[in-house]
Structure formats: C-alpha cells, structure tokens
Scaffold this motif. Structure first.
Motif, mmCIF file in Angstrom:
data_model
loop_
_atom_site.group_PDB
_atom_site.id
_atom_site.type_symbol
_atom_site.label_atom_id
_atom_site.label_comp_id
_atom_site.label_asym_id
_atom_site.label_seq_id
_atom_site.Cartn_x
_atom_site.Cartn_y
_atom_site.Cartn_z
ATOM 1 N N LEU A 89 1.101 -1.547 -0.161
ATOM 2 C CA LEU A 89 0.182 0.407 -0.373
ATOM 3 C C LEU A 89 0.805 0.725 0.483
ATOM 4 O O LEU A 89 -0.090 2.282 -0.624
ATOM 5 N N PRO A 90 2.045 1.540 0.937
ATOM 6 C CA PRO A 90 2.940 2.348 0.454
ATOM 7 C C PRO A 90 3.090 2.450 -1.013
ATOM 8 O O PRO A 90 3.210 4.170 -1.635
ATOM 9 N N MET A 91 3.330 1.639 -1.792
ATOM 10 C CA MET A 91 4.255 1.499 -2.587
ATOM 11 C C MET A 91 2.857 2.249 -4.180
ATOM 12 O O MET A 91 3.458 2.677 -4.935
ATOM 13 N N VAL A 92 2.513 1.781 -3.757
ATOM 14 C CA VAL A 92 0.776 2.489 -4.503
ATOM 15 C C VAL A 92 0.157 3.918 -4.167
ATOM 16 O O VAL A 92 0.204 4.290 -5.682
ATOM 17 N N GLN A 93 0.307 3.935 -3.135
ATOM 18 C CA GLN A 93 0.041 5.491 -2.824
ATOM 19 C C GLN A 93 1.595 6.763 -3.579
ATOM 20 O O GLN A 93 1.439 6.969 -4.267
ATOM 21 N N GLY A 94 3.011 6.031 -3.482
ATOM 22 C CA GLY A 94 3.867 7.035 -3.918
ATOM 23 C C GLY A 94 4.050 6.367 -5.383
ATOM 24 O O GLY A 94 3.973 7.614 -5.880
ATOM 25 N N TRP A 95 2.932 5.831 -5.811
ATOM 26 C CA TRP A 95 3.497 5.348 -7.706
ATOM 27 C C TRP A 95 2.370 6.896 -8.076
ATOM 28 O O TRP A 95 2.247 7.388 -8.298
ATOM 29 N N LEU A 96 1.453 6.662 -6.729
ATOM 30 C CA LEU A 96 -0.395 7.612 -7.844
ATOM 31 C C LEU A 96 1.006 8.894 -7.464
ATOM 32 O O LEU A 96 0.007 10.105 -8.164
ATOM 33 N N ARG A 97 1.014 9.138 -6.302
ATOM 34 C CA ARG A 97 1.328 10.850 -6.001
ATOM 35 C C ARG A 97 2.626 10.827 -7.268
ATOM 36 O O ARG A 97 2.662 12.051 -8.045
ATOM 37 N N ARG A 98 3.475 10.121 -7.399
ATOM 38 C CA ARG A 98 4.700 10.682 -8.509
ATOM 39 C C ARG A 98 4.143 10.784 -9.881
ATOM 40 O O ARG A 98 4.261 11.108 -11.233
ATOM 41 N N THR A 99 3.666 9.761 -10.256
ATOM 42 C CA THR A 99 2.385 10.092 -11.584
ATOM 43 C C THR A 99 1.318 10.920 -11.542
ATOM 44 O O THR A 99 1.346 11.807 -12.569
ATOM 45 N N GLY A 100 0.901 11.419 -10.113
ATOM 46 C CA GLY A 100 0.064 12.850 -10.254
ATOM 47 C C GLY A 100 1.135 13.929 -10.863
ATOM 48 O O GLY A 100 0.243 14.720 -11.111
ATOM 49 N N ARG A 101 2.299 14.303 -10.514
ATOM 50 C CA ARG A 101 3.156 14.963 -10.058
ATOM 51 C C ARG A 101 3.709 15.353 -11.998
ATOM 52 O O ARG A 101 3.398 16.813 -11.882
ATOM 53 N N ARG A 102 3.141 14.207 -11.934
ATOM 54 C CA ARG A 102 4.610 14.066 -14.148
ATOM 55 C C ARG A 102 2.833 15.359 -14.539
ATOM 56 O O ARG A 102 1.534 14.828 -14.785
ATOM 57 N N HIS A 103 3.330 15.973 -15.717
ATOM 58 C CA HIS A 103 2.639 16.467 -16.730
ATOM 59 C C HIS A 103 2.255 15.516 -17.246
ATOM 60 O O HIS A 103 3.027 14.538 -18.030
ATOM 61 N N ARG A 104 0.757 14.429 -17.669
ATOM 62 C CA ARG A 104 0.367 14.284 -18.246
ATOM 63 C C ARG A 104 0.889 12.764 -18.357
ATOM 64 O O ARG A 104 1.113 12.087 -19.196
ATOM 65 N N GLY A 105 1.354 12.526 -16.521
ATOM 66 C CA GLY A 105 1.506 11.073 -16.965
ATOM 67 C C GLY A 105 0.593 10.299 -16.595
ATOM 68 O O GLY A 105 1.280 8.965 -17.030
ATOM 69 N N TRP A 106 -0.236 10.025 -16.468
ATOM 70 C CA TRP A 106 -1.467 9.143 -16.739
ATOM 71 C C TRP A 106 -1.416 9.018 -18.159
ATOM 72 O O TRP A 106 -2.103 7.928 -17.948
ATOM 73 N N ASP A 107 -1.263 9.359 -19.064
ATOM 74 C CA ASP A 107 -1.131 9.422 -20.359
ATOM 75 C C ASP A 107 -0.476 7.517 -20.143
ATOM 76 O O ASP A 107 -0.679 6.807 -21.466
#
Length: 534
Positions: free
Chosen positions: A135-153
């Motif tokens: 669960l800490p890994m999932v949260q870190g992945w979520l925050r790291r990708t959310g801060r990147r421009h168009r990271g979810w693409d």
C-alpha cells in the motif's frame, strides 16, 4: 603486491557487509501510508454538524498511528521472514519503477507471492507485507505519476491493474482471517483496510477521470464484498467515515468556487472576490470534448442534454482547458487561487458515483422503490432477505446508529452544496458558458439523489414511535426556503421526488399514515416549500 591486493579485497568485503547490515536496519521501521493527501485532495475542515443532528463526524478514525507490529515480533531466530520481506520489498519497488512493458508481468509475480503468504508462513505476515510494502508503494506511485505532466497517459492502465489487484487482495485477506484471530492480527487487518481506503480516497480526488473512477470502483468493491462477508463494528466505522470524507473532498473545488459568490447573486464575476477565467492549451481536442460531455452529465438533467451532442465526438473541438482564477477582495497575485474546470467536473462526477455506493450500502433491495432511485441504485449488492417483508435493506442490519448518522450527514452535505450552487444564478451562468451548455448549469440531479436517499433510508429505519419525533423535529428545523423555485426544471425534479414520497406514505399502515399526515398535507407542503397558497 599480493598483500596489498588482499587488503583491498577485505576492505571491499567489509564495506559490503556494513552496507548489508545498514540496509536491513534501515528497513526495520515499517512504512505506512501518508494519511494527509497532497494538494487538491487535502482534507477539508471538519464538517459542520450541529449538536441537534447527533455526534459530530470527525476523521480521527482514519489517522494512521502506531505502535505497529515489528517484523521481529513475527520472525523466528533464523531471520527467514526478514529475508523474505527484503525480496518482496525489491519486487514491489521494481513494480512501480520498471519499464511500462514489464509492469504487468512484475505485478502478476508480486501479487501471486503476496497471496501465497496466506498459506505459508501465514496470513499475519501477508497482512504485514500488504500494510508496509504494497500500500505505501501504491500511494507513492499515485503521487509520483500525478505530479508529472500527463503522467497518466503512460501508466493509467497498469496502475488500474495494480489497484484492482490490491483491493482484491485486501478482500481476500479479510475473508482469510479466522474468527478467533488474535488482537494483533485484528489490528493488522484494521490497518490494512484503513490504509487502502486512504489510498483510494486519493485516487478519487485525482483530476483524471480514469483514476477517479478507479478509486470509486475500488471503494465500492471493498465495501460490498467486505459487507457481504460481515464487517466488525470498528471496520464499519472506517468505511462510513471514509465515504463521508470522500464525499466532502470531491465537493472541495465546488466550495472554493462558491466562496466568491453571494447567494442570489446575478454577478458572474464574483461578489466576495473577483473571478476570472483563463484558457490554456494543455489538452487535445478529444480530451476537451470529453470534458464537455462530462460537464453536461454533471450539470444538466438527463432530459436537458442534447442526445446528438452527447453521443458523438467532435475532433474539431478546441484543444484548450479552462481555469477559474479566484482573487481575494483587495488581494493581488499572492491571493490567487486556481480552480481548474477539470477538477470541478471530475470531482462532481466522482461525487455522483460515490452517492451510488452510499445508496447501495443503505438501500439495495429496499421495498420502497421509487422512480427517483432508478439512477442512483445500480443493479448489484445484497437484496433484502426473501420472504422477510420487515428485513432492512442494504447493510442497515449491520450498521449502528452512529454509522447511519455518518452516511446521512454526508448525504446532507451533498444536498446542501447542490442547493447553495443552485442559489447563485451568476455562478450557474458562468459554468454554463465554460461548459458550452445550452441550458443553465444546475445540480438538481445531485440534490434529488441525496435527498431521496436520505428520505427513503429514514423511512426504512424509523419505527412508528420514532415517526412522531421525526415529524416534530422536521417541522421545527425545516428552513422556509428549502426549495428555490427559480426554474421549471427544478420544480419538476422536486415534484417527482415528492410524488414518489407521497406514494410511499400512502402505502403505510393507518397508524403510520396518520403520523405522517401533517407533513404531507397539501397546506403543509405549501408552507414548507414556499409554494403560493391557492
């Protein structure tokens, strides 16, 4: 020469041993999910609840606080669990950082190993790894990708797979935990559910439609699957408070925008502060068109949406997005607050989906079926017990009075926000222009859904003795203008709900009907809702 070489080799070996020992000691302290979300998903102020409504709803239950079980408490003298933990830690870290094409296979291996821990060395160690690795890994992945421009693409698909597997794994361990589990095992399972709910709430608050919908779906899966197996009272406390918090957070952009307008204001530039709209070229035409469709879904009734526009794509749509710029009175750039239109729309969309989950939790299988509930209750969840006319719908039989109050308070906040928005004509006109709608923007659908869920839920749970108290309290506290009468559409929505409710009342036994009569009598309806007397 040979002696010098031996010394260098021994020094290298010693450094490796020191590094190995340091790494093991470094990871002894268990990692946990950060309970304070980032940026836009930061928790709002404590929800206002008057003492007359019951005990105040707070989010203290969602706090991740120690002491936590240490790995040494689970391990034996051989230290094999520590080695196992370090291997899983490396695999979990590789899952979030490896190249995208390798992530599905890495995830499959990780979750297969995590699920197998339930058999050997045992469910307690498996829950420990879920709590402090997965669960800490999932949260870190979520925050790291959310801060990147168009990271979810690039990573949305793999992240969806990871969250779905994580939710299913938590449900699996919940079912695996024996009824006579120790206090330490129960505390681990409680922490696991708390952390998963926190991560999914962050997903719900993401301004990306796919990730926001993902968070809503995972919360629903956890609630419905766990509820079917039977949750303990402390787990229901977590679920209801988490749903309350998610409902409040998805309304945060709306509240920020409404703060600049007085009630009944026709000024669409703001009254309390100044409101401007900025356009940015940071999206494609297809994305802009999709956001327009979502805005129509959120801010218009179904019969107000042009079918031709909602079922077709417009590749020629402008490749731009809009941001509301809010300036405090007399403030400069330092007082600027940005509310992206995408955050507003996706937040309200997630809010409507969460209302469906609350509806299923309270009313799935209710015998009080009204037309207003058709779009709120989806066809899933536990039906009422067959042949038991007095069986409570949904999971009401498992919920305490405090749990029901928390959910009803969340529904009241939803209705309150919708009514406040509809009481600001200037803001409604501004949103209409930004969304490209032909009708005035409104939240009648949200107000109707939350009001109906509360009304039918109360009708299901109150006893005949309680009905009299409810009526007197209702008449005492109902505001004089609970229903703005500024449009034909608004009248239509509330009329449909009232007709449905009157139909339910007419089906009650004579004793209950006589108690409800003062509320539903035509003269009383006119006084309560502000209709002109004939």
């Amino acid at each position: 020469m040979q002696s010098s070489t031996c010394c260098k080799v021994s020094e290298v070996q010693m450094e490796e041993q020191v590094f190995r020992v340091f790494r093991i000691q470094l990871n002894t302290a268990p990692l946990t999910v950060d309970p304070a979300p980032d940026d836009e998903s930061a928790p709002p102020e404590e929800p206002p609840t008057s003492p007359a409504d019951g005990p105040p709803v707070t989010y203290e239950r969602l706090a991740v606080q120690g002491p936590f079980t240490a790995l040494e408490q689970l391990d034996n003298a051989s230290g094999i669990l520590r080695v196992w933990y370090l291997l899983l830690e490396g695999l979990a870290g590789a899952t979030a950082t490896c190249p995208r094409r390798h992530q599905p296979q890495t995830m499959e291996t990780l979750f297969t190993l995590l699920r197998s821990l339930a058999n050997r060395p045992g469910a307690e160690f498996g829950i420990y790894c879920v709590n402090h690795l997965l669960l800490p890994m999932v949260q870190g992945w979520l925050r790291r990708t959310g801060r990147r421009h168009r990271g979810w693409d690039a990573f949305a698909t793999n992240f969806k797979q990871c969250c779905g597997l994580a939710t299913d794994l938590v449900v699996f361990y919940h079912k695996t935990l024996p009824a006579d589990a120790s206090e330490r095992q129960r505390a681990g399972a409680q922490l696991m559910m708390r952390q998963l709910l926190l991560v999914m709430i962050e997903c719900v608050c993401q301004p990306h439609e796919v990730i926001s919908r993902l968070g809503c779906a995972c919360i629903r899966h956890l609630v419905m699957s766990g509820g079917a197996e039977g949750l303990r009272p402390e787990q229901w406390e977590l679920v209801t408070v988490a749903l309350h918090r998610a409902l409040a957070l998805t309304l945060r952009p709306l509240h920020r925008l409404m703060a600049a307008f007085h009630a009944d204001s026709d000024n669409f530039y703001g009254d309390i502060g100044q409101v401007k709209v900025a356009a940015r070229r940071d999206c494609t035409g297809r994305e802009s068109d999709r956001l327009r469709q979502l805005a129509h879904q959120v801010f218009l009734l179904d019969d107000q949406r042009p079918l031709a526009l909602e079922t077709s794509e417009h590749p020629e749509a402008e490749d731009r997005s809009y941001v509301f710029l809010l300036y405090a009175p007399g403030g400069g750039e330092e007082s600027l607050v940005r509310v992206p239109f995408r955050h507003l729309v996706v937040g309200l969309l997630a809010h409507q989906i969460l209302l469906q989950t609350v509806g299923a939790l309270l009313l799935q299988g209710t015998r009080h079926v009204v037309p207003s509930l058709v779009n709120v209750l989806v066809a899933s969840g536990p039906p009422a017990a067959a042949g038991a006319s007095d069986a409570l719908p949904g999971f009401l039989s498992q919920l305490s009075e405090r749990h029901v109050h928390t959910l009803l308070d969340g529904l009241a906040g939803s209705q309150r926000a919708a009514l406040h928005f509809d009481a600001r004509p200037g803001l409604k006109f501004l949103v209409q222009k930004v969304s490209g709608a032909e009708r005035a923007a409104n939240l009648y659908k949200q107000a109707g859904a939350s009001w109906t869920l509360r009304a039918v839920s109360l009708l299901d749970v109150v006893t005949e003795r309680q009905v009299g108290d409810l009526i007197s309290e209702y008449k005492r506290r109902k505001p004089a203008r609970a229903m703005p009468t500024d449009s034909e559409a608004h009248r239509k929505v509330w009329t449909d709900m009232l007709v449905s409710t009157l139909g339910l009342v007419a089906q009650q036994e004579d004793a209950t009907f006589r108690l409800l009569l003062p509320v539903v009598h035509p003269s009383r309806i006119g006084a309560v809702y502000g209709f002109a007397s004939e």
